[in-house]
Scaffold this motif. Sequence first.
Motif, PDB file in Angstrom:
ATOM      1  N   GLU A  68       0.801  -1.218  -0.033  1.00 49.99           N
ATOM      2  CA  GLU A  68       0.093  -0.083  -0.002  1.00 49.99           C
ATOM      3  C   GLU A  68       0.849   1.353   0.034  1.00 49.99           C
ATOM      4  O   GLU A  68       0.261   2.286  -0.687  1.00 49.99           O
ATOM      5  N   LEU A  72       0.207   4.234  -2.508  1.00 52.45           N
ATOM      6  CA  LEU A  72      -0.140   5.660  -1.804  1.00 52.45           C
ATOM      7  C   LEU A  72       0.597   6.457  -2.777  1.00 52.45           C
ATOM      8  O   LEU A  72       0.493   7.556  -3.177  1.00 52.45           O
ATOM      9  N   ARG A  76      -0.505   9.840  -4.625  1.00 54.64           N
ATOM     10  CA  ARG A  76      -0.069  11.036  -4.635  1.00 54.64           C
ATOM     11  C   ARG A  76       0.458  11.791  -5.602  1.00 54.64           C
ATOM     12  O   ARG A  76       0.305  12.968  -5.934  1.00 54.64           O
ATOM     13  N   LEU A  96      -3.524   3.229   3.655  1.00 47.29           N
ATOM     14  CA  LEU A  96      -4.279   4.023   2.877  1.00 47.29           C
ATOM     15  C   LEU A  96      -5.335   4.651   3.722  1.00 47.29           C
ATOM     16  O   LEU A  96      -5.883   5.761   3.248  1.00 47.29           O
ATOM     17  N   ALA A  99      -4.217   7.940   5.044  1.00 44.84           N
ATOM     18  CA  ALA A  99      -4.325   9.261   3.975  1.00 44.84           C
ATOM     19  C   ALA A  99      -5.613   9.422   3.501  1.00 44.84           C
ATOM     20  O   ALA A  99      -5.813  10.608   2.874  1.00 44.84           O
ATOM     21  N   TYR A 100      -6.750   8.509   3.483  1.00 48.77           N
ATOM     22  CA  TYR A 100      -7.831   8.725   2.753  1.00 48.77           C
ATOM     23  C   TYR A 100      -8.892   8.392   3.760  1.00 48.77           C
ATOM     24  O   TYR A 100     -10.276   8.315   3.103  1.00 48.77           O
TER      25      TYR A 100
END
Length: 194
Positions: A68, A72, A76, A96, A99-100
């Motif tokens: 991941e 990622l 980005r 993830l 980040a999301y």
Amino acid sequence: MAVFASGTGSNFQALVDAFQAGPAQYEGDIVLLVCDKPQAYVVKRAEAAGVPVACFTPKSYLSREQYEEDVLLKLREERIDWIVLAGYMRLVTPVLLSAYGGRMLNIHPSLLPAFPGLNAVKQALDYGVCVTGVTVHLVDEGVDTGQVLAQRVVLVEKNDTEETLAARIHAAEHELYPAAVADVVAGKLSPSRL
């Protein structure tokens, strides 16, 4: 948006069709397909639709997290705002999720919280329910436990098999998912507004 998929990609196709040629309500662009199975048919669908593909082979990584981290980096690089899971058959890790968080959607073939996880259609038939359906939800650290955003009921008919019920569920998914994703991306639908 980046769509993550592992299989044939019928939900990917429904999303692409809606966002590339749909009505004005479908604002946003699907700019990437992330696939964990390079031979999956969804890759051909993406190529035909002109959507760039990023394929990753999980077995070539030492851990799910390492896998991941590479995903990622690609997200980005492409400046992805939203992740839309569409038949992505991997559990998402905190890499993830952190980040999301709140910007990752999934569709599931049941009326959650009923029948989470794999084989939801079979679970519904085995249990003997009269109705099942589809659920669009945010992704969290659990398995199909994220906040529900939208649902649609599908009736279970007397002589249904897994295949016949799944076909009607897929048809409902193909209608509900693009509309729900469009509403979430546009800020018209959020967990706080339920």
